[in-house]
Design a protein around this motif. Sequence first.
Motif, mmCIF file in Angstrom:
data_model
loop_
_atom_site.group_PDB
_atom_site.id
_atom_site.type_symbol
_atom_site.label_atom_id
_atom_site.label_comp_id
_atom_site.label_asym_id
_atom_site.label_seq_id
_atom_site.Cartn_x
_atom_site.Cartn_y
_atom_site.Cartn_z
ATOM 1 N N LYS A 94 32.740 41.510 43.946
ATOM 2 C CA LYS A 94 33.215 42.838 44.323
ATOM 3 C C LYS A 94 34.671 43.036 43.906
ATOM 4 O O LYS A 94 35.055 44.098 43.381
ATOM 5 C CB LYS A 94 33.060 43.014 45.835
ATOM 6 N N VAL A 95 35.482 42.007 44.112
ATOM 7 C CA VAL A 95 36.900 42.093 43.754
ATOM 8 C C VAL A 95 37.070 42.193 42.241
ATOM 9 O O VAL A 95 37.865 42.997 41.743
ATOM 10 C CB VAL A 95 37.677 40.884 44.305
ATOM 11 N N SER A 96 36.316 41.392 41.500
ATOM 12 C CA SER A 96 36.422 41.425 40.038
ATOM 13 C C SER A 96 35.973 42.767 39.475
ATOM 14 O O SER A 96 36.554 43.286 38.521
ATOM 15 C CB SER A 96 35.586 40.296 39.422
ATOM 16 N N GLU A 97 34.924 43.335 40.084
ATOM 17 C CA GLU A 97 34.458 44.648 39.635
ATOM 18 C C GLU A 97 35.530 45.707 39.865
ATOM 19 O O GLU A 97 35.766 46.565 39.015
ATOM 20 C CB GLU A 97 33.180 45.041 40.368
ATOM 21 N N LYS A 98 36.198 45.646 41.000
ATOM 22 C CA LYS A 98 37.255 46.612 41.271
ATOM 23 C C LYS A 98 38.387 46.465 40.268
ATOM 24 O O LYS A 98 38.916 47.461 39.756
ATOM 25 C CB LYS A 98 37.786 46.451 42.699
ATOM 26 N N THR A 99 38.777 45.235 39.975
ATOM 27 C CA THR A 99 39.839 45.004 39.001
ATOM 28 C C THR A 99 39.458 45.572 37.646
ATOM 29 O O THR A 99 40.273 46.214 36.967
ATOM 30 C CB THR A 99 40.124 43.498 38.883
ATOM 31 N N GLN A 100 38.211 45.330 37.228
ATOM 32 C CA GLN A 100 37.720 45.832 35.950
ATOM 33 C C GLN A 100 37.776 47.362 35.903
ATOM 34 O O GLN A 100 38.270 47.957 34.936
ATOM 35 C CB GLN A 100 36.279 45.365 35.741
ATOM 36 N N MET A 101 37.291 48.009 36.933
ATOM 37 C CA MET A 101 37.216 49.468 36.937
ATOM 38 C C MET A 101 38.583 50.111 37.136
ATOM 39 O O MET A 101 38.854 51.197 36.601
ATOM 40 C CB MET A 101 36.232 49.948 38.003
ATOM 41 N N ASP A 102 39.456 49.463 37.865
ATOM 42 C CA ASP A 102 40.804 50.006 38.029
ATOM 43 C C ASP A 102 41.551 49.993 36.694
ATOM 44 O O ASP A 102 42.317 50.914 36.384
ATOM 45 C CB ASP A 102 41.579 49.207 39.075
ATOM 46 N N THR A 103 41.349 48.941 35.905
ATOM 47 C CA THR A 103 41.955 48.900 34.576
ATOM 48 C C THR A 103 41.368 49.985 33.685
ATOM 49 O O THR A 103 42.088 50.647 32.925
ATOM 50 C CB THR A 103 41.746 47.518 33.928
ATOM 51 N N LEU A 104 40.059 50.179 33.778
ATOM 52 C CA LEU A 104 39.416 51.238 33.000
ATOM 53 C C LEU A 104 39.975 52.602 33.386
ATOM 54 O O LEU A 104 40.212 53.459 32.516
ATOM 55 C CB LEU A 104 37.906 51.202 33.233
ATOM 56 N N ARG A 105 40.230 52.816 34.670
ATOM 57 C CA ARG A 105 40.771 54.102 35.116
ATOM 58 C C ARG A 105 42.140 54.364 34.482
ATOM 59 O O ARG A 105 42.434 55.478 34.043
ATOM 60 C CB ARG A 105 40.878 54.126 36.640
ATOM 61 N N VAL A 106 42.971 53.330 34.422
ATOM 62 C CA VAL A 106 44.291 53.471 33.794
ATOM 63 C C VAL A 106 44.136 53.825 32.314
ATOM 64 O O VAL A 106 44.851 54.694 31.787
ATOM 65 C CB VAL A 106 45.098 52.162 33.955
ATOM 66 N N PHE A 107 43.194 53.173 31.644
ATOM 67 C CA PHE A 107 42.957 53.430 30.226
ATOM 68 C C PHE A 107 42.459 54.861 30.008
ATOM 69 O O PHE A 107 42.930 55.564 29.100
ATOM 70 C CB PHE A 107 41.934 52.425 29.690
ATOM 71 N N VAL A 108 41.523 55.312 30.851
ATOM 72 C CA VAL A 108 40.980 56.665 30.698
ATOM 73 C C VAL A 108 42.069 57.707 30.957
ATOM 74 O O VAL A 108 42.135 58.730 30.259
ATOM 75 C CB VAL A 108 39.776 56.876 31.645
ATOM 76 N N LYS A 109 42.938 57.443 31.924
ATOM 77 C CA LYS A 109 44.034 58.379 32.175
ATOM 78 C C LYS A 109 44.951 58.454 30.964
ATOM 79 O O LYS A 109 45.453 59.536 30.608
ATOM 80 C CB LYS A 109 44.818 57.953 33.421
ATOM 81 N N TRP A 110 45.170 57.324 30.304
ATOM 82 C CA TRP A 110 45.974 57.330 29.081
ATOM 83 C C TRP A 110 45.255 58.108 27.979
ATOM 84 O O TRP A 110 45.894 58.850 27.226
ATOM 85 C CB TRP A 110 46.229 55.887 28.636
ATOM 86 N N LEU A 111 43.938 57.968 27.892
ATOM 87 C CA LEU A 111 43.165 58.728 26.897
ATOM 88 C C LEU A 111 43.343 60.230 27.107
ATOM 89 O O LEU A 111 43.398 61.006 26.147
ATOM 90 C CB LEU A 111 41.685 58.355 26.979
ATOM 91 N N GLU A 112 43.442 60.643 28.355
ATOM 92 C CA GLU A 112 43.674 62.060 28.645
ATOM 93 C C GLU A 112 44.993 62.530 28.037
ATOM 94 O O GLU A 112 45.100 63.655 27.537
ATOM 95 C CB GLU A 112 43.687 62.291 30.153
#
Length: 336
Positions: free
Chosen positions: A73-91
């Motif tokens: 669960k913790v690793s999944e959150k870390t993975q998705m939180d990093t993805l969120r930062v990347f997607v915000k940068w894509l915006e």
Amino acid sequence: MKLEPIDPETAFELYIAEKETSVADATVASHKSRLSFLLRWCAEHDIENLNELTGRRLQEFRLWRRNVGDLTKVSEKTQMDTLRVFVKWLESIDAVEQDLHKKVRSPDITPRENSRDVMLETDDAETMLAYLERYEYASIHHVTATLLWHTMLRMGSVRALDVEDYDPEEQSLRLRHRPDTDTPLKNKREGERIIVVSNEVCLVLDDWIRERRPDVTDDHGRNSLLTTSGGRISKSSFRMKCYRMSRPCEYGQACPHDREPADCEVTMSRAASKCPSSVSPHPFRRGAITHYLQSDVPETVVGDRADVTPDVIDQHYDQRSQKEKMEQRRGYLDDI
């Protein structure tokens, strides 16, 4: 808003190039590792233009990533939180629709779930140091364990020390951020500080420098404090030494796993990390921080020395039970 087409690989390279100018090398490496799975997923699903990303597709990636990696669960959150930062940068570069990052879902976890509890216990640390002092005095293992336990420093901070950073008269160590010569501090310039060390630590350092430290410089001509015949100790070698010396059988204790050292495959130095009782450098730090807190050293003093905020201490380092904390508070409040 008109989106500008961009392929996953190009976006990844541009993102990493920007991160390299603003965050620590370790953070860049973590983002590279986590986002490499997005590149793999895009290739497998024939996504050649990130304009195609939607909330539904991001959820599909989340489920794919969870299954491929068998994530906690913790690793999944870390993975998705990093993805969120990347997607915000894509915006910010008009590669995806605005506010798409808000559709990146990750699991909710409690502070306890988000902390890791593995640490070197005080009794084990003291037994290990006593053994090293008797049988491997002023060796690189002894110096490494002494610094980690008595200073509460991160591995990167210990690696960053030069001989010149040690002042035997002032009994102190100076921590400096030197990324250009391969020794950055986690918190960069804000992590620079001078810490005091005890007579016990100074004696070990003095004898190491005078008698046992290899007289070599690193690749940048610096006199690293922890060095091997090849120069400044590498991160992998540092970790391996911690795994090796934290095995109970290595410091004269009976195996808690009912194994005979002569028949145990993890007695080989290269296999030391597979021992259930061995630990990497960070549990040394977590155990030391907990030890100092249990010894009634104020949290602010511990935080300043270890370069960590009180909130992070509470969430990730302090392994005292609620009852221990209560009893320590009692000592301050009984006479009021």
